[in-house]
Design an enzyme around this catalytic site. Structure first.
Site, mmCIF file in Angstrom:
data_model
loop_
_atom_site.group_PDB
_atom_site.id
_atom_site.type_symbol
_atom_site.label_atom_id
_atom_site.label_comp_id
_atom_site.label_asym_id
_atom_site.label_seq_id
_atom_site.Cartn_x
_atom_site.Cartn_y
_atom_site.Cartn_z
ATOM 1 N N ASN A 153 0.789 -1.232 0.000
ATOM 2 C CA ASN A 153 0.000 0.000 0.000
ATOM 3 C C ASN A 153 0.822 1.285 0.000
ATOM 4 O O ASN A 153 0.375 2.292 -0.521
ATOM 5 C CB ASN A 153 -1.000 -0.013 1.160
ATOM 6 C CG ASN A 153 -0.336 -0.193 2.494
ATOM 7 O OD1 ASN A 153 0.837 -0.580 2.580
ATOM 8 N ND2 ASN A 153 -1.067 0.076 3.553
ATOM 9 N N CYS A 284 -3.398 0.344 6.940
ATOM 10 C CA CYS A 284 -3.456 -0.583 8.073
ATOM 11 C C CYS A 284 -4.151 0.010 9.287
ATOM 12 O O CYS A 284 -4.849 -0.680 10.007
ATOM 13 C CB CYS A 284 -2.047 -1.005 8.451
ATOM 14 S SG CYS A 284 -0.957 0.415 8.698
ATOM 15 N N GLU A 458 7.900 1.918 14.734
ATOM 16 C CA GLU A 458 8.654 2.669 13.746
ATOM 17 C C GLU A 458 8.558 4.140 14.125
ATOM 18 O O GLU A 458 7.661 4.559 14.841
ATOM 19 C CB GLU A 458 8.076 2.425 12.342
ATOM 20 C CG GLU A 458 8.270 0.973 11.936
ATOM 21 C CD GLU A 458 8.028 0.672 10.463
ATOM 22 O OE1 GLU A 458 6.948 1.006 9.970
ATOM 23 O OE2 GLU A 458 8.926 0.094 9.830
HETATM 24 P P1 NDP Z 1 1.099 -9.732 3.221
HETATM 25 O O1 NDP Z 1 1.198 -10.128 4.633
HETATM 26 O O2 NDP Z 1 0.416 -10.623 2.259
HETATM 27 O O3 NDP Z 1 2.568 -9.503 2.625
HETATM 28 C C1 NDP Z 1 3.504 -8.631 3.247
HETATM 29 C C2 NDP Z 1 4.889 -8.896 2.673
HETATM 30 O O4 NDP Z 1 5.381 -10.144 3.178
HETATM 31 C C3 NDP Z 1 4.912 -9.021 1.154
HETATM 32 O O5 NDP Z 1 6.109 -8.451 0.665
HETATM 33 C C4 NDP Z 1 4.887 -10.525 0.955
HETATM 34 O O6 NDP Z 1 5.375 -10.899 -0.296
HETATM 35 C C5 NDP Z 1 5.797 -10.970 2.093
HETATM 36 N N1 NDP Z 1 5.654 -12.360 2.505
HETATM 37 C C6 NDP Z 1 4.581 -13.192 2.351
HETATM 38 N N2 NDP Z 1 4.847 -14.389 2.919
HETATM 39 C C7 NDP Z 1 6.094 -14.330 3.451
HETATM 40 C C8 NDP Z 1 6.927 -15.252 4.180
HETATM 41 N N3 NDP Z 1 6.527 -16.471 4.498
HETATM 42 N N4 NDP Z 1 8.149 -14.825 4.573
HETATM 43 C C9 NDP Z 1 8.584 -13.574 4.296
HETATM 44 N N5 NDP Z 1 7.844 -12.674 3.601
HETATM 45 C C10 NDP Z 1 6.614 -13.031 3.190
HETATM 46 O O7 NDP Z 1 0.454 -8.277 3.228
HETATM 47 P P2 NDP Z 1 -0.049 -7.389 2.014
HETATM 48 O O8 NDP Z 1 1.103 -7.086 1.109
HETATM 49 O O9 NDP Z 1 -1.275 -8.010 1.451
HETATM 50 O O10 NDP Z 1 -0.411 -6.017 2.764
HETATM 51 C C11 NDP Z 1 -1.596 -5.817 3.438
HETATM 52 C C12 NDP Z 1 -1.424 -6.053 4.932
HETATM 53 O O11 NDP Z 1 -0.377 -5.246 5.434
HETATM 54 C C13 NDP Z 1 -2.655 -5.674 5.714
HETATM 55 O O12 NDP Z 1 -2.940 -6.636 6.689
HETATM 56 C C14 NDP Z 1 -2.250 -4.377 6.378
HETATM 57 O O13 NDP Z 1 -2.960 -4.097 7.552
HETATM 58 C C15 NDP Z 1 -0.803 -4.586 6.614
HETATM 59 N N6 NDP Z 1 -0.128 -3.311 6.773
HETATM 60 C C16 NDP Z 1 0.343 -2.949 8.012
HETATM 61 C C17 NDP Z 1 0.914 -1.714 8.209
HETATM 62 C C18 NDP Z 1 1.451 -1.309 9.550
HETATM 63 O O14 NDP Z 1 2.299 -0.437 9.593
HETATM 64 N N7 NDP Z 1 1.000 -1.877 10.647
HETATM 65 C C19 NDP Z 1 1.020 -0.747 7.111
HETATM 66 C C20 NDP Z 1 0.552 -1.253 5.855
HETATM 67 C C21 NDP Z 1 -0.026 -2.486 5.705
HETATM 68 P P3 NDP Z 1 4.369 -10.981 -1.554
HETATM 69 O O15 NDP Z 1 3.346 -9.925 -1.410
HETATM 70 O O16 NDP Z 1 5.257 -10.737 -2.697
HETATM 71 O O17 NDP Z 1 3.787 -12.344 -1.455
#
Ligand code: NDP
Length: 484
Positions: A153, A284, A458
């Site tokens: 995002n 998020c 952060e």
């Molecule tokens: P995901 O949890 O699907 O993915 C996050 C990242 O982790 C991606 O780069 C993903 O790769 C990677 N990933 C997935 N599986 C693994 C693994 N087993 N080991 C290491 N890395 C892995 O989240 P989204 O990208 O769908 O983002 C949305 C989510 O993020 C929402 O739940 C949102 O609330 C949260 N979020 C939290 C924030 C905060 O600051 N608290 C801010 C922004 C978002 P890939 O996508 O390439 O599979």
């Protein structure tokens, strides 16, 4: 195409391609057009990135903090001078409207670089008297090589929010963007080199979860900072635990926004809209459970409907557009399925609820009223422009219901009674709270979640704890008194 990165990865100071990696297509969410074709990092590239980070980190940590700060300041200056170009790329990568990206993404990345550039040279240790003239002094040391893994995002902001404190305090970083938004972090890496950072200090490798997983378990890695969902957080946290690595987990939420009868109606509605529709609801910390006290409810709903229906939805690169498409077709389908669940469970649809009849992943801003705590749309993170409005009577009741979730990322309260505002903020079980504001996250303030929403913080001074470790040095000033 606008100033695109020239290859999939950025390793050891340069763009690197290896077509042996599985393909990744970067799709513009507004049209469905493929705007870049990239490849996942092969294990050999992941190894190169980590090796170069380990090498660069030693050289970088040996610099004076002001010298490191100079590079970060320069990077911030370059980012600001290229704000438009970087914002356009952010818009292409995510589908977020340029009206937002021009003010919220690259510029917030630059803020983080400036803040931590200013902070790093002020970091000192302590001297601790321990009796008899002996003393202990402490040194704040870098952790080493840090891995950053980003959600889709805020690709520029997430890369900068992780890189800025990591680099300022003497660490190196290997960053893996979300496969959905691979472009922006590459530009950040390019800018660090232009600003004078050593090759290898900040590397970007592309890939899906498996590439992220291979980074997390590498023995050269000292720390992992993830922004993502709770299920991914669980996996990454567990994998990092194997090597007793430091972690920061910025995970999902289902945050409450509580509006009392005495609140300013326009301000509370404005905050609720920002906290549900900004970035097409893909934030998020969004206040997706809006608790409105019963005396204000009908006026709140009527005015909210009016304002929501006036939102300008359209082509994200048009600066008049206020709301763009969802990031992917998959995310759109997921959100639409939640809307169906909301209808099926008996929530009252006030406005929106449908996909727009045009190309791209467009969805109407959607508001449900009469939502109850047990409905799926009040319990699960939707991550789209869907606001759930719940009624309440008393302060005591709403606090219990606001906290009745396993998430604890954020919470907000609107009231004219400041004593009540502080009381409610104190009672919230959430890491980031607002009184008469919502979703403002200046770099000076720590940001992060409690409960399932994460560990670590952060930004702000708190980030120091998460990118350094303390070494204690005992200095003996006396003869050694051994009993044998
Ligand atoms: P995901 O949890 O699907 O993915 C996050 C990242 O982790 C991606 O780069 C993903 O790769 C990677 N990933 C997935 N599986 C693994 C693994 N087993 N080991 C290491 N890395 C892995 O989240 P989204 O990208 O769908 O983002 C949305 C989510 O993020 C929402 O739940 C949102 O609330 C949260 N979020 C939290 C924030 C905060 O600051 N608290 C801010 C922004 C978002 P890939 O996508 O390439 O599979």
């Amino acid at each position: 195409m606008r100033a695109q990165p020239t290859a999939s990865h950025f390793i050891d100071g340069q763009y690197v391609e290896d077509t042996a990696g599985a393909p990744i297509e970067c799709v513009y969410a507004a049209t469905g057009e493929v705007i870049a074709r990239l490849h996942e990092a092969t294990p050999a590239l992941v190894d190169r990135a980590l090796a170069s980070a380990a090498r660069a980190q030693k050289e970088w940590a040996a610099l004076r903090p002001v010298e490191r700060a100079r590079v970060l300041h320069k990077a911030a200056e370059i980012i600001r001078s290229r704000n438009r170009e970087l914002s356009e790329l952010e818009t292409l990568d995510t589908g977020k409207p340029l009206q937002e990206t021009l003010v919220a993404d690259a510029s917030s990345g630059a803020d983080a670089l400036e803040y931590f550039a200013g902070f790093a040279p002020t970091v000192t240790g302590q001297t601790v008297p321990v009796g008899g003239g002996d003393f202990v002094y402490t040194i704040r040391e870098a952790l080493g090589v840090c891995v950053g893994i980003g959600a889709w995002n805020y690709p520029t902001q997430i890369a900068c929010w992780k890189a800025a404190p990591a680099l300022a305090f003497g660490n190196a970083m290997v960053f893996k963007p979300s496969e959905v938004t691979p472009l922006c972090a590459l530009k950040v890496a390019e800018i660090f080199i232009e600003a004078g950072a050593p090759a290898g200090l900040f590397n970007v490798v592309q890939g899906r979860g498996a590439v992220g997983a291979s980074l997390v378990t590498d023995p050269r890695v000292a720390k992992v900072s993830l922004t993502g969902s709770v299920p991914t957080g669980r996996k990454v946290y567990a994998a990092a635990a194997e090597g007793i690595r430091h972690v920061t987990m910025e995970l999902g939420g289902k945050s409450p926004l509580v509006v009392f009868d005495d609140a300013s109606l326009e301000d509370a509605i404005g905050a609720a809209m920002l906290g549900n529709f900004y970035s097409t609801g893909q934030i998020c910390s969004n206040g997706t459970r809006v608790f409105v006290q019963k005396g204000l409810k009908e006026r709140f709903l009527a005015r909210l409907k009016e304002r929501a229906e006036a939102i300008v939805i359209g082509e994200p690169l048009d600066e008049a557009t206020q709301m763009g498409p969802m990031v992917t077709e998959d995310q759109l389908s997921k959100v639409l399925s939640y809307i169906e669940k909301g209808k099926a469970e008996g929530a009252r649809l006030i406005t929106g609820g449908a996909r727009l009849d045009r190309a791209g992943n467009y969805l109407q801003p959607t508001v449900f009223a009469d939502v109850t705590d047990d409905m799926v749309i009040a319990r699960e993170e939707i991550f789209g422009p869907v606001m759930a409005i719940l009624d309440f009577d008393t302060e005591e009741e709403v606090i219990a219901r606001a906290n009745g979730t396993d998430f604890g990322l954020a919470a907000g309260v609107f009231t004219a009674d400041m004593a009540r505002g502080h009381r409610v903020a104190a009672a919230f079980e959430a890491g980031t709270c607002w009184i008469n504001a919502y979703n403002l996250t200046p770099v000076e303030a720590p940001f992060g979640g409690s409960k399932l929403s994460g560990v670590g913080r952060e930004n702000g001074h708190a980030a120091l704890e998460h990118y350094t470790q303390i070494k204690s040095v005992y200095v003996g000033m006396n003869p050694v008194d051994a009993p044998y």
